[in-house]
Design an enzyme around this catalytic site. Structure first.
Site, PDB file in Angstrom:
ATOM      1  CE1 TYR A 238      -3.531  -2.563  -0.213  1.00 28.79           C
ATOM      2  CE2 TYR A 238      -2.726  -3.397   1.888  1.00 28.79           C
ATOM      3  CZ  TYR A 238      -3.526  -3.536   0.772  1.00 28.79           C
ATOM      4  OH  TYR A 238      -4.321  -4.648   0.630  1.00 28.79           O
ATOM      5  NE  ARG A 392      -5.932 -15.953   5.281  1.00 32.70           N
ATOM      6  CZ  ARG A 392      -4.989 -15.044   5.016  1.00 32.70           C
ATOM      7  NH1 ARG A 392      -4.027 -14.825   5.893  1.00 32.70           N
ATOM      8  NH2 ARG A 392      -4.997 -14.371   3.884  1.00 32.70           N
TER       9      ARG A 392
END
Length: 432
Positions: A238, A392
């Site tokens: 990013y 996760r």
């Protein structure tokens, strides 16, 4: 207490003091916090994973934290009841801290049209509601401030998969009529992340200054919301990561070329945010420790940097510490579409360990396929990191902290409402 002329003690389901609604108080400790050894002698020697950690003025009850996870479920950047339920559920389940997903400091800094944002004051109150709930459960909560840069204006992953399947193309761009901003995507240079992504335009120096101030403005809003800490998103390709990596930055001004130039913007952001945030609360930084490009960081013939890697990461971390960063959350990759990543259990811990060894006074967070209690505890015991962040595994197993404590033989508190589902005394085999 006197009742009917006799001394009688009243037993009440007491509320959390100062909470905006009725929540039963958790006693004697908070969910995920180890019971005192006076009550559970087995807690005389605790696993490091369940030892408290104090950073500046903030006390973390354990060292198993929720890493930021994009949910693509915000309403023009505003948190919704989804976030209250999603994050609140993890606050109830014993995690030591929660980091709210990548939250854009500008509208064009979102990854997708449905990403979280903190560029306007109307986004304060929905997040404050989430923070207040987490605090009522005794859980610390921070936020990851971000700008997606050249990876902005794309669809949420499941929409990308649907589009690819139906159109038989790999185009991921969210167009204007789909809520996107493909003509207003920015980066250090005009290098696209990948063909299916928007074409970025190079930022001007004035725009770089504006982004620094956008991070500062979002930091001021974090103070009003009541977050316990902030993490700067400097990873995964990013905006900030794209400035520091030679793979995505071919500028020839003071923001490109040399290592000192490429890290100029992230250091400016860190220093400005520390100035606004103050000295009392922690400030974290997420780094991609390597770009996973095949070959060495430096060209052996010319000595020029070819990619971002562990040597530059270590130097940056040292500079970040001097700029007021308390903890570096060590991830990797995200800037190069053809990255050659060997994924496996704890595959990124090697980078955390390298930086921790080089900079022992800097707190380090480890991430990357950490799914087992003994695995996580082992990394801490070996001195490879100070905290463990999982993502996760919390989606698959929301009770991960309580289950991890049970596996490691530590007695920690479940939320009072959930006690009946866990061992009355950890390790005794006696269930309620």
């Amino acid at each position: 207490m006197v009742a009917n002329g006799t001394h009688e003690e009243l037993f009440l389901n007491a509320p959390v003091e100062g909470a905006d609604q009725f929540y039963p108080i958790n006693e004697p400790v908070q969910p995920g916090e180890a019971f005192p050894a006076s009550q559970y002698p087995g807690n005389t020697t605790l696993p490091i994973l369940f030892q408290p950690l104090k950073i500046r003025s903030v006390d973390f009850k354990n060292r198993l934290w929720v890493a930021p996870m994009c949910m693509y479920s915000s309403d023009n950047g505003h948190a919704t009841d989804f976030h209250l339920v999603h994050l609140g559920s993890m606050a109830l389940r014993g995690t030591g801290a929660i980091i709210v997903e990548a939250t854009a400091v500008r509208p064009e800094g979102r990854i997708s049209p449905e990403d979280a944002g903190l560029w306007t004051d109307s986004q304060i109150e929905p997040l404050r509601r989430v923070v207040n709930f987490c605090h009522a459960q005794g859980t610390k909560i921070g936020i990851q401030l971000a700008h997606a840069g050249r990876k902005a204006s794309v669809h949420a992953p499941w929409i990308q998969r649907k589009r690819h399947a139906l159109s038989k193309t790999k185009n991921s761009v969210a167009r204007i009529n789909e809520g996107g901003w493909p003509d207003d995507v920015i980066g250090p240079s005009d290098i696209k992340y990948d063909d299916p992504f928007p074409q970025p335009r190079p930022m001007t120096k004035a725009e770089i200054d504006d982004i620094v101030e956008a991070f500062a403005a979002a930091t001021e809003r974090c103070k009003k919301i009541g977050f316990d800490f902030i993490e700067i998103h400097g990873a995964h390709g990013y905006l900030i990561h794209s400035f520091i990596s030679p793979v995505s930055n071919n500028r020839t001004d003071e923001y490109g070329g040399s290592l000192d130039n490429r890290i100029r913007m992230p250091l400016a952001i860190a220093k400005r945010m520390r100035e606004v945030w103050g000295e009392d609360k922690p400030l974290f930084y997420r780094i991609s420790a390597t770009d996973w490009v095949d070959g060495p960081e430096k060209d052996p013939e010319t000595g020029e940097w070819r990619q971002w890697g562990i040597d530059q990461s270590t130097f940056l971390c040292d500079q970040l510490k001097k700029a007021g960063i308390d903890l570096v959350d060590v991830s990797s990759g995200g800037v190069w579409k053809d990255a050659l990543i060997t994924v496996g259990w704890g595959y990124q811990v090697q980078f955390a360990a390298h930086i921790k060894k080089a900079l022992p006074d800097l707190l380090i967070g480890a991430v990357g396929q950490i799914t087992q209690a003994k695995q996580a505890e082992g990394y801490l015991q070996e001195g490879k990191a100070d905290v463990i962040l999982a993502a996760r595994e919390f989606l698959r197993h929301i009770d991960f902290p309580i289950a991890a404590a049970e596996e490691l033989g530590a007695a920690v508190k479940p939320a009072s409402q959930f006690e009946s589902g866990w061992l009355k005394m950890i390790g005794t085999g006696t269930r309620w």
